[in-house]
Write an enzyme that holds these catalytic residues in place. Structure first.
Site, PDB file in Angstrom:
ATOM      1  N   LYS A  13       0.842  -1.215   0.000  1.00 31.68           N
ATOM      2  CA  LYS A  13       0.000   0.000   0.000  1.00 31.68           C
ATOM      3  C   LYS A  13       0.874   1.261   0.000  1.00 31.68           C
ATOM      4  CE  LYS A  13      -2.238  -1.212   3.811  1.00 31.68           C
ATOM      5  NZ  LYS A  13      -1.681  -2.563   4.070  1.00 31.68           N
ATOM      6  N   ARG A  87     -10.982   0.259   7.348  1.00 32.39           N
ATOM      7  CA  ARG A  87     -10.577  -1.095   7.713  1.00 32.39           C
ATOM      8  C   ARG A  87     -11.743  -1.936   8.200  1.00 32.39           C
ATOM      9  NH1 ARG A  87      -4.563   0.059   8.181  1.00 32.39           N
ATOM     10  NH2 ARG A  87      -3.717  -2.000   8.478  1.00 32.39           N
ATOM     11  N   ARG A 126      11.383  -5.384   5.743  1.00 37.16           N
ATOM     12  CA  ARG A 126      11.146  -3.956   5.485  1.00 37.16           C
ATOM     13  C   ARG A 126      12.038  -3.059   6.341  1.00 37.16           C
ATOM     14  NH1 ARG A 126       5.267  -1.704   5.584  1.00 37.16           N
ATOM     15  NH2 ARG A 126       5.193  -2.968   7.460  1.00 37.16           N
ATOM     16  N   ARG A 161      10.287  -1.128  11.763  1.00 31.16           N
ATOM     17  CA  ARG A 161       9.112  -0.792  12.580  1.00 31.16           C
ATOM     18  C   ARG A 161       8.952  -1.782  13.725  1.00 31.16           C
ATOM     19  NH1 ARG A 161       4.133   0.259   8.474  1.00 31.16           N
ATOM     20  NH2 ARG A 161       3.092  -1.133   9.919  1.00 31.16           N
ATOM     21  N   ARG A 172      -1.920  -8.919  12.934  1.00 26.80           N
ATOM     22  CA  ARG A 172      -2.362  -7.968  11.905  1.00 26.80           C
ATOM     23  C   ARG A 172      -3.051  -8.696  10.754  1.00 26.80           C
ATOM     24  NH1 ARG A 172       3.332  -5.351  11.132  1.00 26.80           N
ATOM     25  NH2 ARG A 172       2.508  -4.260   9.321  1.00 26.80           N
TER      26      ARG A 172
END
Ligand code: AP5
Length: 219
Positions: A13, A87, A126, A161, A172
């Protein structure tokens, strides 16, 4: 033009939003980024947000709407690109009302599809730049920074993160299946949902999205 990027965690995203924002001059609104900005504060609210984000569960709708209203009050650009919002159905209905009040509507919902195993590799690899926010991936050759832990674009420090670990990813992902994926039918019924194969390289994913926007806008 108003766009939603709908997807499970780490499907791309943020990556696509960066490209779309530049090409179509959109106002990129990431509720995840708004929440991380709140979580970096040292007050009680910031500490509460930090805890929730690390756990991986969704934040309450009330908090999301408060942050969103504050953000929209300050933004002048009417072309919105929603990344990570809505969401759930409640958030989707509220968004629709908000756009109606602005005499506006949603044009595209792009569903970025990626298998769970690939998402896990993306999550753990990431890295983000502290200074300019650029996104890299140390598990994917084409997305690695040239120098370890240093941003190619601005020389800033790269970091991971707090919620980019296996435990938080499982939560998640489950939240996505339980609450967010119901939006697929919701937007399909409104005939504005477009499925995108987001397992392809990011440039190809971007091309697929751009092709749809341009085709629909010229019809
Ligand atoms: P949020 O920040 O939105 O996290 P998320 O949905 O888990 O999505 P990510 O940011 O992890 O991934 P992404 O899809 O942007 O992928 P990216 O482009 O970085 O939300 C965080 C938390 O905030 C939530 O868990 C929740 O608690 C809360 N929250 C947020 N919004 C909320 C709301 N509306 N209501 C309630 N709670 C809310 O890519 C990932 C990696 O893959 C990168 O390393 C990238 O380089 C790589 N990559 C990207 N594209 C490709 C590609 N095509 N090929 C190979 N690698 C790729």
């Amino acid at each position: 033009m108003n766009i939603i990027l709908l997807a499970p965690p780490a499907a791309g995203k943020g990556t696509q939003a960066e490209l779309l924002e530049q090409k179509y001059h959109l106002n990129h609104l990431s509720t995840g980024d708004l929440l991380r900005a709140s979580a970096s504060r040292e007050d009680a609210f910031g500490k509460e947000m930090k805890k929730i984000l690390e756990s991986g569960v969704l934040v309450s709708d009330d908090i999301i709407f408060k942050l969103l209203d504050e953000y929209l009050e300050e933004s002048e650009n009417k072309n919105l690109l929603f990344d990570g919002f809505p969401r759930n159905i409640n958030q989707a209905e509220r968004l629709e009302n908000m756009l109606k009040e602005r005499n506006d509507q949603l044009d595209f919902v792009f569903l970025l599809e990626v298998e769970k195993e690939i998402l896990e590799t993306r999550i753990t690899g990431r890295r983000l730049c502290r200074k300019c926010g650029s996104v890299y991936n140390v598990n994917i050759n084409s997305l690695k920074p040239k120098q370890n832990s240093i941003c190619d674009k601005c020389g800033g420090e790269l970091y991971q993160r707090n919620d980019d670990n296996k435990d938080s990813f499982e939560v998640r992902y489950q939240e996505y299946l339980d609450k967010t994926s119901t939006l697929i039918n919701y937007y399909q019924n409104k005939k504005i949902l477009y499925r995108i194969d987001s397992e392809k390289p990011k440039e190809e994913v971007f091309q697929s999205i751009s092709n749809i926007i341009e085709k629909e806008m010229t019809e």
